[in-house]
Motif scaffolding. Sequence first.
Motif, PDB file in Angstrom:
ATOM      1  N   PRO A  52       0.996  -1.153   0.122  1.00 31.76           N
ATOM      2  CA  PRO A  52      -0.101  -0.094  -0.012  1.00 31.76           C
ATOM      3  C   PRO A  52       0.969   1.277  -0.073  1.00 31.76           C
ATOM      4  N   TRP A  53       0.434   2.279  -0.670  1.00 31.87           N
ATOM      5  CA  TRP A  53       1.036   3.565  -0.784  1.00 31.87           C
ATOM      6  C   TRP A  53       0.137   4.582  -0.266  1.00 31.87           C
ATOM      7  N   ALA A  74       1.514   4.774  -8.666  1.00 35.54           N
ATOM      8  CA  ALA A  74       1.680   6.107  -8.182  1.00 35.54           C
ATOM      9  C   ALA A  74       0.286   6.745  -8.466  1.00 35.54           C
ATOM     10  N   SER A  75      -0.057   6.720  -9.859  1.00 31.54           N
ATOM     11  CA  SER A  75      -1.321   7.366 -10.379  1.00 31.54           C
ATOM     12  C   SER A  75      -2.566   6.841  -9.575  1.00 31.54           C
ATOM     13  N   ILE A  76      -2.521   5.518  -9.444  1.00 32.05           N
ATOM     14  CA  ILE A  76      -3.506   4.811  -8.695  1.00 32.05           C
ATOM     15  C   ILE A  76      -3.532   5.278  -7.112  1.00 32.05           C
ATOM     16  N   ALA A  80      -7.098   6.675  -5.946  1.00 31.15           N
ATOM     17  CA  ALA A  80      -7.862   5.644  -5.411  1.00 31.15           C
ATOM     18  C   ALA A  80      -7.695   5.922  -3.538  1.00 31.15           C
ATOM     19  N   ARG A  81      -6.357   6.051  -3.189  1.00 28.69           N
ATOM     20  CA  ARG A  81      -5.834   5.880  -1.945  1.00 28.69           C
ATOM     21  C   ARG A  81      -5.737   7.355  -1.171  1.00 28.69           C
ATOM     22  N   GLY A  82      -5.610   8.445  -2.192  1.00 30.67           N
ATOM     23  CA  GLY A  82      -5.600   9.771  -1.598  1.00 30.67           C
ATOM     24  C   GLY A  82      -4.098   9.948  -1.217  1.00 30.67           C
ATOM     25  N   ALA A  83      -3.121   9.416  -1.587  1.00 26.31           N
ATOM     26  CA  ALA A  83      -1.750   9.857  -1.468  1.00 26.31           C
ATOM     27  C   ALA A  83      -1.258  10.830  -2.106  1.00 26.31           C
ATOM     28  N   THR A  84      -0.283  11.398  -1.764  1.00 21.39           N
ATOM     29  CA  THR A  84       0.715  12.351  -2.585  1.00 21.39           C
ATOM     30  C   THR A  84       1.822  11.548  -2.868  1.00 21.39           C
ATOM     31  N   VAL A  85       2.078  11.450  -4.208  1.00 21.82           N
ATOM     32  CA  VAL A  85       3.372  10.770  -4.640  1.00 21.82           C
ATOM     33  C   VAL A  85       4.260  11.535  -5.400  1.00 21.82           C
ATOM     34  N   PHE A 135       2.150  13.459  -7.957  1.00 18.43           N
ATOM     35  CA  PHE A 135       0.866  12.958  -8.191  1.00 18.43           C
ATOM     36  C   PHE A 135      -0.026  13.572  -7.125  1.00 18.43           C
ATOM     37  N   ARG A 136      -0.847  14.384  -7.293  1.00 14.42           N
ATOM     38  CA  ARG A 136      -1.757  14.823  -6.090  1.00 14.42           C
ATOM     39  C   ARG A 136      -3.144  13.997  -5.970  1.00 14.42           C
ATOM     40  N   PRO A 137      -3.393  13.830  -4.685  1.00 15.05           N
ATOM     41  CA  PRO A 137      -4.748  13.295  -4.345  1.00 15.05           C
ATOM     42  C   PRO A 137      -6.096  13.720  -4.938  1.00 15.05           C
ATOM     43  N   THR A 138      -6.952  13.269  -5.221  1.00 15.69           N
ATOM     44  CA  THR A 138      -8.093  13.708  -5.990  1.00 15.69           C
ATOM     45  C   THR A 138      -8.939  14.613  -4.950  1.00 15.69           C
ATOM     46  N   SER A 139      -8.959  14.398  -3.637  1.00 11.69           N
ATOM     47  CA  SER A 139      -9.750  15.124  -2.994  1.00 11.69           C
ATOM     48  C   SER A 139      -8.948  16.337  -2.189  1.00 11.69           C
TER      49      SER A 139
END
Length: 139
Positions: A52-53, A74-76, A80-85, A135-139
């Motif tokens: 998990p990232w 990273a994109s996923i 989906a997970r709300g991480a900043t990568v 890669f920024r989170p969607t929320s």
Amino acid sequence: MFSSRTDMWETPQDLFDELNSEFHFTLDVCAVQGNAKCEKFYTPDDDGLSQPWDGVVWCNPPYGRDIGKWILTASIASGARGATVVMLLPARTDTRWFHDFIYQKGRVEVRFLRGRLKFGNSKNSAPFPSMVVVFRPTS
């Protein structure tokens, strides 16, 4: 280990420190025991692609054929997970992975680095330009 004979390039510490002061990383998903940049990290034995990232993730993946898998993950993770990568990548703007996952994507920021990096303790610069991709989170 970190020469042109391998696809693994050790992150320059000064670049990591600069980015860490901005992002405050919690997880290094692609490390080896001797060069992990965060207290929590995954090694090749852990298989970072299957882990998990979460949180604020640092990733300097192997630059070989499987690099697209790391970028897709990273994109996923950011969607989906709300991480900043944050990834350190070769600036290969002609590749499928660049166009499919990075170029003109709404949550993705590209920072092209001036000049060529010196990876690890190398005296010579890399034979390719580099970029930092966020890669920024969607929320």
